[in-house]
Design a protein around this motif. Structure first.
Motif, PDB file in Angstrom:
ATOM      1  N   ALA A  70      24.276   3.317  29.309  1.00  0.00           N
ATOM      2  CA  ALA A  70      24.776   4.505  29.764  1.00  0.00           C
ATOM      3  C   ALA A  70      26.133   4.983  29.285  1.00  0.00           C
ATOM      4  CB  ALA A  70      25.050   4.314  31.159  1.00  0.00           C
ATOM      5  N   TYR A  82      25.460   6.168  25.475  1.00  0.00           N
ATOM      6  CA  TYR A  82      24.978   7.681  25.601  1.00  0.00           C
ATOM      7  C   TYR A  82      26.251   8.655  25.691  1.00  0.00           C
ATOM      8  CZ  TYR A  82      21.894  11.448  27.334  1.00  0.00           C
ATOM      9  OH  TYR A  82      21.265  12.602  27.565  1.00  0.00           O
ATOM     10  N   ASN A  90      18.290  16.561  24.236  1.00  0.00           N
ATOM     11  CA  ASN A  90      17.847  15.957  25.852  1.00  0.00           C
ATOM     12  C   ASN A  90      18.322  16.666  26.784  1.00  0.00           C
ATOM     13  OD1 ASN A  90      16.293  13.747  27.247  1.00  0.00           O
ATOM     14  ND2 ASN A  90      18.336  13.104  27.753  1.00  0.00           N
ATOM     15  N   ARG A  91      19.796  16.988  26.903  1.00  0.00           N
ATOM     16  CA  ARG A  91      20.184  17.556  28.069  1.00  0.00           C
ATOM     17  C   ARG A  91      20.052  18.987  28.000  1.00  0.00           C
ATOM     18  NH1 ARG A  91      22.438  14.548  31.662  1.00  0.00           N
ATOM     19  NH2 ARG A  91      23.518  16.398  32.209  1.00  0.00           N
ATOM     20  N   ASP A 134      16.541  12.026  40.598  1.00  0.00           N
ATOM     21  CA  ASP A 134      16.887  11.772  39.255  1.00  0.00           C
ATOM     22  C   ASP A 134      17.165  10.676  38.862  1.00  0.00           C
ATOM     23  OD1 ASP A 134      17.828  12.198  36.675  1.00  0.00           O
ATOM     24  OD2 ASP A 134      19.134  13.743  36.951  1.00  0.00           O
ATOM     25  N   GLY A 184      17.878   7.254  36.642  1.00  0.00           N
ATOM     26  CA  GLY A 184      18.404   6.824  35.596  1.00  0.00           C
ATOM     27  C   GLY A 184      19.270   8.104  35.239  1.00  0.00           C
ATOM     28  N   SER A 185      19.831   8.543  35.739  1.00  0.00           N
ATOM     29  CA  SER A 185      20.554   9.960  35.738  1.00  0.00           C
ATOM     30  C   SER A 185      21.895   9.809  35.103  1.00  0.00           C
ATOM     31  CB  SER A 185      21.066  10.379  37.207  1.00  0.00           C
ATOM     32  OG  SER A 185      21.860   9.455  38.023  1.00  0.00           O
ATOM     33  N   ARG A 231      13.281   0.333  38.637  1.00  0.00           N
ATOM     34  CA  ARG A 231      12.103  -0.595  38.778  1.00  0.00           C
ATOM     35  C   ARG A 231      11.589  -1.020  40.051  1.00  0.00           C
ATOM     36  NH1 ARG A 231      13.928  -4.694  34.388  1.00  0.00           N
ATOM     37  NH2 ARG A 231      15.698  -4.428  35.732  1.00  0.00           N
ATOM     38  N   VAL A 244      15.349   7.499  30.230  1.00  0.00           N
ATOM     39  CA  VAL A 244      15.350   6.217  30.850  1.00  0.00           C
ATOM     40  C   VAL A 244      14.275   5.490  30.424  1.00  0.00           C
ATOM     41  CG1 VAL A 244      14.486   7.265  32.951  1.00  0.00           C
ATOM     42  CG2 VAL A 244      16.063   5.166  32.928  1.00  0.00           C
ATOM     43  N   HIS A 298      20.765  -2.832  28.255  1.00  0.00           N
ATOM     44  CA  HIS A 298      19.512  -2.612  28.429  1.00  0.00           C
ATOM     45  C   HIS A 298      18.780  -2.441  26.870  1.00  0.00           C
ATOM     46  CE1 HIS A 298      20.764  -0.757  32.088  1.00  0.00           C
ATOM     47  NE2 HIS A 298      19.552  -0.894  32.460  1.00  0.00           N
TER      48      HIS A 298
HETATM   49  C1  LIG Z   1      20.498   7.686  28.014  1.00  0.00           C
HETATM   50  S1  LIG Z   1      20.893   7.441  29.496  1.00  0.00           S
HETATM   51  C2  LIG Z   1      20.054   9.033  30.245  1.00  0.00           C
HETATM   52  C3  LIG Z   1      20.908   9.723  31.230  1.00  0.00           C
HETATM   53  C4  LIG Z   1      20.199  11.078  31.738  1.00  0.00           C
HETATM   54  N1  LIG Z   1      19.030  10.790  32.444  1.00  0.00           N
HETATM   55  C5  LIG Z   1      19.919  11.969  30.521  1.00  0.00           C
HETATM   56  O1  LIG Z   1      18.601  12.183  30.128  1.00  0.00           O
HETATM   57  O2  LIG Z   1      20.843  12.429  30.138  1.00  0.00           O
HETATM   58  C6  LIG Z   1      20.157   6.448  30.562  1.00  0.00           C
HETATM   59  C7  LIG Z   1      20.331   5.876  31.905  1.00  0.00           C
HETATM   60  O3  LIG Z   1      19.379   5.401  32.300  1.00  0.00           O
HETATM   61  C8  LIG Z   1      19.834   4.196  33.128  1.00  0.00           C
HETATM   62  N2  LIG Z   1      19.187   3.262  33.308  1.00  0.00           N
HETATM   63  C9  LIG Z   1      18.335   2.200  32.495  1.00  0.00           C
HETATM   64  N3  LIG Z   1      17.614   1.435  33.074  1.00  0.00           N
HETATM   65  C10 LIG Z   1      17.457   1.732  34.614  1.00  0.00           C
HETATM   66  C11 LIG Z   1      16.995   1.202  35.650  1.00  0.00           C
HETATM   67  N4  LIG Z   1      16.082   0.164  35.509  1.00  0.00           N
HETATM   68  N5  LIG Z   1      17.274   1.666  36.858  1.00  0.00           N
HETATM   69  C12 LIG Z   1      18.238   2.630  36.844  1.00  0.00           C
HETATM   70  N6  LIG Z   1      18.846   3.152  35.939  1.00  0.00           N
HETATM   71  C13 LIG Z   1      18.685   2.882  34.640  1.00  0.00           C
HETATM   72  C14 LIG Z   1      21.298   3.672  32.451  1.00  0.00           C
HETATM   73  O4  LIG Z   1      22.108   2.977  33.171  1.00  0.00           O
HETATM   74  C15 LIG Z   1      21.567   5.295  31.911  1.00  0.00           C
HETATM   75  O5  LIG Z   1      22.424   5.760  32.736  1.00  0.00           O
END
Ligand SMILES: C[S@@+](CC[C@H](N)C(=O)[O-])C[C@H]1O[C@@H](n2cnc3c(N)ncnc32)[C@H](O)[C@@H]1O
Length: 276
Positions: free
Chosen positions: A21, A24, A58-59, A79, A81-82, A134, A162, A215
């Motif tokens: 996170a 990113y 992506n944004r 949303d 994995g926000s 998950r 995500v 991750h």
């Molecule tokens: C690359 S960022 C994308 C953020 C946003 N969705 C975007 O597209 O701008 C990936 C996000 O997914 C979250 N993430 C990864 N695995 C996850 C999980 N199993 N459950 C919840 N969040 C998760 C990470 O913590 C991170 O904040």
């Protein structure tokens, strides 16, 4: 932000361990990242220099997808994995189009949660849940979710950048199916997903680097991303490269990567859950 531990950082955060996170956030020019995040992100930029442009694309897709869902009457969003809030978050986009729109953010990263709580404290229409997507039951039965969203009505489920953090063992298609099954008919799913289809060497390098992060990465082929949409009807133009999904006709800025879809290496789609 320097390497010292700011007061707002939750106790459970290990600032020495790079977080997907926060990396990113760094690609996007944010300041909610620490030295360990920046070191690994910079290593990845040497491997894959287009990462900031990919993150911005992506944004931009988030913006177009939430705009589309709002135009289809969706007024509640989940949303998953926000991430760490940045410019143009789901609730910002949705509220600008419909002041009644409601958004629940879910993330597993404590920094993303801490920053979201601060950002949303004066926003009655949006809230945040600290959970692992998950665990579908925990997310959907978390006290906030059914309180905040009317699950008998359509929800826009957003899973951007995500699912490539969900491994094959964790069965991404099965997880998506589980969210599909607990949302009402007429709900939508928006996904963006990284792929190794175009630049396998960069993807291999990134996968190796992210073994040192919170991750790991699991890139998926176009066929595998299509499989995530089983049981959904795809909105036009279907499953496409990220810059080709309903580009804004008013945006006449030159594409920063020369509109080369291989450099973006990401697929996106929006699907609607039809009547049974
Ligand atoms: C690359 S960022 C994308 C953020 C946003 N969705 C975007 O597209 O701008 C990936 C996000 O997914 C979250 N993430 C990864 N695995 C996850 C999980 N199993 N459950 C919840 N969040 C998760 C990470 O913590 C991170 O904040």
């Amino acid at each position: 932000m320097s390497n010292h531990r700011p007061a707002w950082v939750p106790d459970e955060v290990d600032i020495e361990r790079p977080s997907a996170a926060r990396m990113y956030d760094f690609y996007l020019g944010g300041s909610y990242n620490f030295a360990a995040d920046r070191t690994l992100a910079e290593e990845n930029l040497r491997n894959w220099p287009d990462m900031p442009q990919i993150a911005r694309a992506n944004r931009a897709f988030l913006h177009r997808a939430v705009g589309y869902l709002s135009s289809m009457g969706v007024d509640q969003f989940l949303d998953l994995g926000s991430g760490i809030p940045t410019g143009g978050n789901t609730h910002d986009i949705a509220l600008a189009l419909n002041p009644q729109a409601r958004t629940v953010y879910v993330d597993v990263d404590p920094v993303a949660i801490a920053h979201s709580i601060v950002l949303l404290q004066d926003v009655p229409n949006a809230t945040v849940v600290h959970a692992d997507l998950r665990d579908v039951d925990t997310v959907m039965k978390h006290s906030v979710v059914p309180d905040f969203l009317d699950l008998s009505r359509p929800v826009g489920v957003i899973m951007l950048a995500v699912l490539h953090f969900v491994s094959a063992e964790d069965d991404a298609p099965g997880l998506v199916r589980a969210y599909r099954d607990v949302t009402a008919q007429g709900s939508y799913l928006a996904v963006s997903h990284g792929t190794a289809d175009y630049q396998p060497e960069n993807a291999r390098g990134a996968s190796q680097l992210y073994t040192r992060a919170s991750h790991r990465l699991t890139f998926r082929s176009k066929t595998e991303v299509a499989e995530l949409f089983t049981g959904y009807e795809l909105a036009e133009p279907g499953l496409v490269d990220i810059i080709h999904w309903r580009p804004d006709p008013a945006d006449d800025r030159p594409d920063p990567l020369g509109a080369d879809v291989a450099r973006y290496s990401g697929y996106v789609a929006v699907g609607r859950k039809p009547a049974p």
